[in-house]
Structures are given as C-alpha cells and as structure tokens.
Design a protein around this motif. Structure first.
Motif, PDB file in Angstrom:
ATOM      1  N   ALA A 317       0.835  -1.208   0.000  1.00 15.52           N
ATOM      2  CA  ALA A 317       0.000   0.000   0.000  1.00 15.52           C
ATOM      3  C   ALA A 317       0.863   1.249   0.000  1.00 15.52           C
ATOM      4  O   ALA A 317       0.560   2.233  -0.698  1.00 15.52           O
ATOM      5  CB  ALA A 317      -0.931  -0.006   1.210  1.00 15.52           C
ATOM      6  N   ALA A 318       1.947   1.253   0.764  1.00 15.53           N
ATOM      7  CA  ALA A 318       2.844   2.408   0.796  1.00 15.53           C
ATOM      8  C   ALA A 318       3.558   2.556  -0.534  1.00 15.53           C
ATOM      9  O   ALA A 318       3.733   3.681  -1.048  1.00 15.53           O
ATOM     10  CB  ALA A 318       3.853   2.256   1.934  1.00 15.53           C
ATOM     11  N   THR A 319       3.980   1.436  -1.128  1.00 19.99           N
ATOM     12  CA  THR A 319       4.674   1.487  -2.418  1.00 19.99           C
ATOM     13  C   THR A 319       3.787   2.078  -3.507  1.00 19.99           C
ATOM     14  O   THR A 319       4.204   2.974  -4.265  1.00 19.99           O
ATOM     15  CB  THR A 319       5.132   0.079  -2.824  1.00 19.99           C
ATOM     16  N   LEU A 320       2.542   1.591  -3.589  1.00 18.29           N
ATOM     17  CA  LEU A 320       1.647   2.048  -4.651  1.00 18.29           C
ATOM     18  C   LEU A 320       1.248   3.512  -4.456  1.00 18.29           C
ATOM     19  O   LEU A 320       1.203   4.289  -5.420  1.00 18.29           O
ATOM     20  CB  LEU A 320       0.403   1.168  -4.692  1.00 18.29           C
ATOM     21  N   ARG A 321       0.969   3.906  -3.222  1.00 15.97           N
ATOM     22  CA  ARG A 321       0.521   5.278  -2.985  1.00 15.97           C
ATOM     23  C   ARG A 321       1.669   6.269  -3.169  1.00 15.97           C
ATOM     24  O   ARG A 321       1.482   7.343  -3.741  1.00 15.97           O
ATOM     25  CB  ARG A 321      -0.081   5.413  -1.587  1.00 15.97           C
ATOM     26  N   PRO A 335      -4.664   9.424 -12.577  1.00 14.80           N
ATOM     27  CA  PRO A 335      -5.706   9.629 -11.543  1.00 14.80           C
ATOM     28  C   PRO A 335      -5.154   9.446 -10.133  1.00 14.80           C
ATOM     29  O   PRO A 335      -4.172   8.731  -9.920  1.00 14.80           O
ATOM     30  CB  PRO A 335      -6.757   8.571 -11.879  1.00 14.80           C
ATOM     31  N   ALA A 336      -5.805  10.088  -9.189  1.00 11.22           N
ATOM     32  CA  ALA A 336      -5.442   9.941  -7.778  1.00 11.22           C
ATOM     33  C   ALA A 336      -5.824   8.540  -7.300  1.00 11.22           C
ATOM     34  O   ALA A 336      -6.700   7.891  -7.876  1.00 11.22           O
ATOM     35  CB  ALA A 336      -6.155  10.993  -6.939  1.00 11.22           C
ATOM     36  N   PRO A 337      -5.191   8.062  -6.263  1.00 14.18           N
ATOM     37  CA  PRO A 337      -5.525   6.729  -5.757  1.00 14.18           C
ATOM     38  C   PRO A 337      -6.934   6.698  -5.163  1.00 14.18           C
ATOM     39  O   PRO A 337      -7.477   7.734  -4.749  1.00 14.18           O
ATOM     40  CB  PRO A 337      -4.462   6.468  -4.680  1.00 14.18           C
ATOM     41  N   THR A 338      -7.507   5.520  -5.133  1.00 13.97           N
ATOM     42  CA  THR A 338      -8.840   5.351  -4.555  1.00 13.97           C
ATOM     43  C   THR A 338      -8.818   5.682  -3.065  1.00 13.97           C
ATOM     44  O   THR A 338      -7.901   5.279  -2.344  1.00 13.97           O
ATOM     45  CB  THR A 338      -9.322   3.901  -4.742  1.00 13.97           C
ATOM     46  N   GLN A 339      -9.812   6.412  -2.619  1.00 16.30           N
ATOM     47  CA  GLN A 339      -9.878   6.780  -1.214  1.00 16.30           C
ATOM     48  C   GLN A 339     -10.036   5.541  -0.325  1.00 16.30           C
ATOM     49  O   GLN A 339     -10.657   4.555  -0.715  1.00 16.30           O
ATOM     50  CB  GLN A 339     -11.062   7.722  -0.969  1.00 16.30           C
ATOM     51  N   TYR A 539       5.155  -1.437 -13.051  1.00 12.47           N
ATOM     52  CA  TYR A 539       3.862  -1.322 -12.398  1.00 12.47           C
ATOM     53  C   TYR A 539       3.886  -2.161 -11.116  1.00 12.47           C
ATOM     54  O   TYR A 539       4.575  -3.181 -11.033  1.00 12.47           O
ATOM     55  CB  TYR A 539       2.732  -1.838 -13.296  1.00 12.47           C
ATOM     56  N   GLY A 540       3.102  -1.748 -10.159  1.00 10.67           N
ATOM     57  CA  GLY A 540       2.869  -2.567  -8.979  1.00 10.67           C
ATOM     58  C   GLY A 540       1.459  -3.094  -9.020  1.00 10.67           C
ATOM     59  O   GLY A 540       0.509  -2.361  -9.361  1.00 10.67           O
ATOM     60  N   GLU A 541       1.275  -4.372  -8.683  1.00  5.38           N
ATOM     61  CA  GLU A 541      -0.042  -4.999  -8.762  1.00  5.38           C
ATOM     62  C   GLU A 541      -0.349  -5.738  -7.454  1.00  5.38           C
ATOM     63  O   GLU A 541       0.375  -6.659  -7.064  1.00  5.38           O
ATOM     64  CB  GLU A 541      -0.088  -5.987  -9.932  1.00  5.38           C
ATOM     65  N   ALA A 542      -1.389  -5.301  -6.785  1.00  6.45           N
ATOM     66  CA  ALA A 542      -1.865  -5.986  -5.585  1.00  6.45           C
ATOM     67  C   ALA A 542      -3.016  -6.890  -5.988  1.00  6.45           C
ATOM     68  O   ALA A 542      -3.914  -6.473  -6.729  1.00  6.45           O
ATOM     69  CB  ALA A 542      -2.317  -4.979  -4.540  1.00  6.45           C
ATOM     70  N   VAL A 543      -2.982  -8.129  -5.520  1.00  6.63           N
ATOM     71  CA  VAL A 543      -4.018  -9.093  -5.891  1.00  6.63           C
ATOM     72  C   VAL A 543      -4.625  -9.715  -4.628  1.00  6.63           C
ATOM     73  O   VAL A 543      -3.960  -9.879  -3.608  1.00  6.63           O
ATOM     74  CB  VAL A 543      -3.459 -10.206  -6.806  1.00  6.63           C
ATOM     75  N   MET A 544      -5.892 -10.054  -4.739  1.00  4.55           N
ATOM     76  CA  MET A 544      -6.618 -10.728  -3.663  1.00  4.55           C
ATOM     77  C   MET A 544      -7.270 -11.969  -4.277  1.00  4.55           C
ATOM     78  O   MET A 544      -8.038 -11.854  -5.242  1.00  4.55           O
ATOM     79  CB  MET A 544      -7.678  -9.791  -3.067  1.00  4.55           C
ATOM     80  N   ALA A 562      -5.485  -4.289  -7.725  1.00  2.78           N
ATOM     81  CA  ALA A 562      -5.184  -2.862  -7.868  1.00  2.78           C
ATOM     82  C   ALA A 562      -3.844  -2.740  -8.587  1.00  2.78           C
ATOM     83  O   ALA A 562      -2.905  -3.484  -8.293  1.00  2.78           O
ATOM     84  CB  ALA A 562      -5.121  -2.190  -6.501  1.00  2.78           C
ATOM     85  N   GLN A 563      -3.776  -1.829  -9.538  1.00  2.00           N
ATOM     86  CA  GLN A 563      -2.549  -1.629 -10.309  1.00  2.00           C
ATOM     87  C   GLN A 563      -2.164  -0.163 -10.289  1.00  2.00           C
ATOM     88  O   GLN A 563      -3.018   0.719 -10.368  1.00  2.00           O
ATOM     89  CB  GLN A 563      -2.718  -2.103 -11.751  1.00  2.00           C
ATOM     90  N   GLN A 564      -0.860   0.107 -10.187  1.00  2.00           N
ATOM     91  CA  GLN A 564      -0.374   1.477 -10.151  1.00  2.00           C
ATOM     92  C   GLN A 564       0.939   1.576 -10.931  1.00  2.00           C
ATOM     93  O   GLN A 564       1.841   0.759 -10.764  1.00  2.00           O
ATOM     94  CB  GLN A 564      -0.133   1.923  -8.700  1.00  2.00           C
ATOM     95  N   LEU A 565       1.026   2.574 -11.805  1.00  2.00           N
ATOM     96  CA  LEU A 565       2.273   2.876 -12.505  1.00  2.00           C
ATOM     97  C   LEU A 565       3.297   3.371 -11.492  1.00  2.00           C
ATOM     98  O   LEU A 565       3.051   4.332 -10.760  1.00  2.00           O
ATOM     99  CB  LEU A 565       2.021   3.932 -13.579  1.00  2.00           C
ATOM    100  N   LEU A 566       4.450   2.702 -11.446  1.00  2.00           N
ATOM    101  CA  LEU A 566       5.482   3.064 -10.474  1.00  2.00           C
ATOM    102  C   LEU A 566       6.534   3.991 -11.070  1.00  2.00           C
ATOM    103  O   LEU A 566       6.915   4.994 -10.455  1.00  2.00           O
ATOM    104  CB  LEU A 566       6.175   1.799  -9.941  1.00  2.00           C
TER     105      LEU A 566
END
Length: 571
Positions: A317-321, A335-339, A539-544, A562-566
C-alpha cells in the motif's frame, strides 16, 4: 403476671429482636471495601493491574489512581498487556488482600514507549491528578489494566481498588424470628389464667356442703385451661410479617445437613488452548483503527506527501501510494488513488491468537468507492500499531468469501499446502506466471476474471500492434513474497493477498530503430519524446485471491486487484 417465667422470656425475645435488627442496620458491614497499593511499593515505567485483582463475578469495581503528573490508564487483554510490557520493569497488582493490594515488582528496562494511542487497548483514559475508572471487562477472557506516565518517568503506584463487600447477615432474620416467637410466647403466658387446685369432695349434709350449695347456682361450673398451640404462635408470626422468613429459615436449616454430606463438584476445566481463542481485536477496536488509518491516508493524499503515510501505511500500500504521488507530480493525467473508506464495514476477517505479526482484513465501501475495497492491516509487534499493507478493490461480479466463526480463522503459513489446492505463496507465484505466460503451465489454474483478462489482452494488443514491429517487447510479472498474507476462511479455504512487480520492457530491435514516447505518460516521466536504447516501465499490482479447499474441485479465484504505474526509466 400469672406466670413468673413470662417476663424473662419476653426480655430474651426483645433482646434477640434487637440483635437481629442491629445486624441489619447499625452493625451491618459496609457495602464496599477499599484497599490500596502499599506505600512502600517499588515503581517502574509501567504499573499493571492484573485480572486476578478483580473478582470474576464483580461488576461494581472501581480503580482510583492518583498522580502528580499526567498519566494513561489503558484496558487490554491480559496476554496483550503482558506482551506490550515485555522486558520492562513494572509493578504488578496481582490480587486483593485483607488490608492492602497484593503486589509484585519485576526488574527490567527503565523506559518504554508512551503507551497512549496503542491499538492493543480496547479503551484508554488520560488524566492528571486523580482518575476513577469503573472496571468492566470489554468481552470474554482475562483483561488487565496498564497505567503509565510517558514511559520514562515512573508510573503511578498510588492506586486503590473499591470492590463490593460481603454484606450478608445470615443470623439476622433467624434472630428476629426467634425473638418474635419468644415475645409472643411471653405475652401469652402473662395473660393465661392458671388452673385452680382441685378441692377435697364435700360430704353431703355437712356444714361445708350447705355453705357451698348456698353460694352457687344449681348448675355446676368447671374451668379447664386450653393449651396454647404452636400453630397459633406461627399464625401470629405470620401476622407480624415473619412467615416467609420463617419458612426460608426452616428450609435452610433442613437443607444444610444435606449440603454438608454431598460430594463437592469440581468446575469443568477450560479446554486446552482456550486462552488464545479470542479475536485479536474487538469490533470497536477495528472501527477505531480504520478511522485512524483513513485519516492518515486522507491527509497524505491531500498533501501528496508520502512521508505522512509512515505511521499507518506500509508494504504494498505504501509502495503504490507513494508512486502515485510521484507520478502525478510529473503527469497530471494520472488519476489519484482510490480513497480509503473507514466504513461502513461490510465484513471482516479477524483471526484468533496471541502471536505476532497479526493480520486483520476489513471489507468497506464508502460513498466515494464504486466497489467494495479490502483493507489489509498488519501489526508487526505488540508495541507497533496496525498499518495498511494493501488496499484492493473487488472485481465486478465477484463475491467475498464467508469468513465463518472467529474460532475458525487463523493466519496461515505461506508454505502451508495441507487442505488447500495450493500453498498461499504458490498461488501468488502462479498468478504471476499466468500473467507473464497465459498459455503456460498455469493456464487452467484460475477461474476467468476481469483483472487477468484486462492484463493479458493489453499485453497481446501491444505485441500485435504494427507500430511496434521494430521493438522487442516483453512483459514479466514477479511475486514479492514479503508482501504475501493468508488467512483461513470458514469453509477450509484461504484468502490470499499478494503483490507483483510488473515490468513492461520495450527495446528497439536494431540500429536506427527507436521507441516513440511522444504524447504518452512515459514522455512526461522521462522527459524524452523517443528512445533508441529502450525503456522499462514498472507497475505494482496488488491481488486478492480465494484459494479453495483441496477437495472442493474448484479453481483459484482472483476476486480483487489494484494496479499502479510506479516508474518509467530509459535504458
């Protein structure tokens, strides 16, 4: 007074009544008893009031703490308080004696962190001077109270506990009843006429016979005293209001011998391991933790400052944000991260246990969240707070598995294979392999899902694009094991939360070839319109994922991502 014994009987009865009334009034024991810590007790940075200082069935217990400076009083599970104290020097209040509290002092570290604000506490109060706390257990199990100043100055030891006292007076009612009966008996004897002495028979024709005949009428009279029945006395006792007590007293005296002769019955022993069979946090604790996490993340998002995340955000979460803040500073279109929504909590996964690290999952959905999000919270050790390690949005059309009862939830070892179609760490590695090579060995491992479809479709489209014929393009997804967490579900499966490093590399095939970046976000990040050396985009990808039981016949299901360009870096 006709009988000489009436007065002594009434006097004894009155005395017994007075004794009984006295036990209920002026001689009655106090309703509470207060005992304190001995004045010569040693002090350390922490004082712990253990569960043994409170009677199990006592409800009206008050703790009074006095101190010259500010201090914190916190309530937590006994095992959690003990874990937080650790090797610190501390005074323990272990029980209640006749005249003072029982204490033990343990040598150790002279300073500790300030305990105020710890997530371990179900509640806490901060005061200066005097504080009175009503001791109520927040839930099942053993609970202790920790008292400390700032962790460096000695903790308060001027502590007293006020508990309910045993106010029973078992002889009061029997004395009143017995005294009342004696009073009634004495009154009855005082007014009872004695039986006349029988005279010798008078001879007919004698002078005595003539006098007697002249004195009385023809019909002879006689007098016989009627005995006073015990039932009459009991009836009068009922009139005076003692009938119920008399019956109770009779029942008690009759049953006492039976109780004395009965064999004692031992309480059943607690099941082995039950001490740790409680959720690691209560719902009220979870709500407070989520509120604190959401507040911290909201402040960091508003300032786009990754340093503000540190107290409550870690891991993936810290890495992606942090990456989002950095990328948006260079490319406004990102876009901003999801609240992060603290609530409402749709469901939660709270394991049991007493060890660390601890992982808790809450599924929430606020007004700004189009779909529910799973918030993964991890507490590394007793003195640290929970931090958000993953914030993953659920995929459309998916369902969060039923958590089941708290007794069935536990954090699983990542290499645990027993009972699951795959160990948690292997499941994360498998999704990374599938995204890298959809036609490879894990092509049949997963149920169809929109996340994998979107990733693999994008990759195939990029490779098939005619504009990329002069570039060698590769996509790799690699699992990061230290960010993997797994919690059992009520049906014997597991919820697995993982993180992948995704690298998209584009390298010109030969001399003179180049990669065009103009008009893309990569131009904003690299400052170049094209490159002849190539580019690596991360990219960072969090999976559940839901990993089903081994005998279920089901495949692994990706239910959130959740995916985020790093970053984008030129070679």
């Amino acid at each position: 007074m006709r009988f000489p014994f009436a007065a002594p009987i009434m006097a004894i009865g009155a005395l017994l009544v007075l004794l009984g009334i006295g036990q209920l009034t002026w001689w009655a024991p106090p309703s509470t008893v207060t005992v304190g810590v001995p004045a010569d007790a040693s002090s350390g940075p922490v004082t712990v009031i253990e569960a043994g200082a409170k009677q199990a069935d006592a409800e009206e217990v008050e703790i009074t703490v006095q101190s010259d400076g500010p201090f914190t009083l916190a309530v937590g599970r006994a095992a959690d308080v003990e874990a937080w104290v650790g090797e610190a020097a501390h005074l323990s209040v272990t029980g209640v004696g006749e005249d003072e509290l029982l204490t033990e002092f343990t040598e150790g570290e002279e300073t500790v962190p300030n305990p105020s604000g710890s997530d371990l506490w179900t509640s806490e109060e901060t005061a200066e001077g005097t504080l009175t706390h009503r001791w109520l257990d927040p839930g099942e199990g053993d609970w202790s109270i920790l008292v400390a100043a700032d962790g460096e100055t000695p903790a308060p030891t001027d502590i007293s506990i006020t508990s309910p006292n045993d106010t029973s007076t078992p002889w009061a009612i029997p004395l009143i009843i017995l005294g009342a009966l004696l009073l009634i008996l004495g009154v009855a004897l005082a007014f009872m006429k004695p039986r006349r002495k029988r005279r010798e028979p008078v001879q007919p024709g004698s002078r005595a016979h003539v006098r007697e005949q002249n004195r009385r009428p023809d019909t002879a009279r006689s007098f016989t005293a009627r005995p006073v029945r015990a039932t009459a006395l009991l009836g009068m006792a009922a009139v005076l209001g003692f009938s119920g007590s008399a019956a109770a007293y009779a029942t008690a005296t009759e049953s006492a011998p039976a109780e004395d002769s009965a064999s004692p019955t031992e309480s059943p022993a607690a099941p082995e391991g039950e001490a740790g069979a409680y959720p690691v946090v209560l719902e009220s604790q979870l709500d407070r933790i989520l509120e604190s996490v959401a507040t911290t993340v909201g402040e960091a998002d508003a300032a786009a400052d990754a340093t503000l995340l540190e107290p409550r955000v870690a891991g993936a979460a810290a890495t992606l944000r942090s990456a989002n803040y950095s990328v948006r500073a260079q490319a406004d279109e990102v876009p901003a991260p999801t609240q992060v929504a603290p609530g409402p909590v749709l469901t939660s996964m709270i394991p049991t246990g007493s060890g660390w690290p601890r992982t808790v999952v809450a599924l929430t959905q606020g007004d700004a969240n189009p779909v529910p999000q799973a918030l993964v919270l991890v507490q590394d050790n007793p003195r640290s707070n929970y931090r958000l390690t993953s914030s993953i949005q659920m995929l459309p059309g998916t369902t969060f598995p039923t958590a089941g009862s708290p007794e069935g939830l536990e954090e699983l070892p990542l290499d645990q294979a027993e009972g699951l179609v795959a160990p948690p760490e292997d499941a994360v590695a498998a999704i990374a392999d599938y995204l890298t090579d959809p036609e490879g060995g894990n092509s049949a491992t997963f149920e169809a899902n929109s996340f994998a479809d979107a990733i693999t479709s994008f990759q195939s489209d990029v490779v098939a694009d005619a504009g990329n014929d002069s570039a060698e393009i590769t996509f790799t997804h690699v699992a990061v094991p230290e960010h993997t967490r797994a919690i059992s579900t009520g049906d014997g499966g597991a919820m697995v939360f993982g993180y992948l490093d995704h690298t998209y590399s584009s390298v010109p095939e030969g001399p003179g070839d180049s990669i065009e970046l103009e008009g893309t976000v990569y131009e904003a990040l690299t400052g170049e319109e094209s490159t002849e050396d190539g580019i690596d985009v991360r990219y960072g990808e969090a999976v559940m994922m839901y990993v089903p039981p081994a005998d279920s016949g089901q495949k692994i299901t990706v239910i959130g991502a959740a995916q985020q360009l790093l970053s984008a870096e030129l070679r």
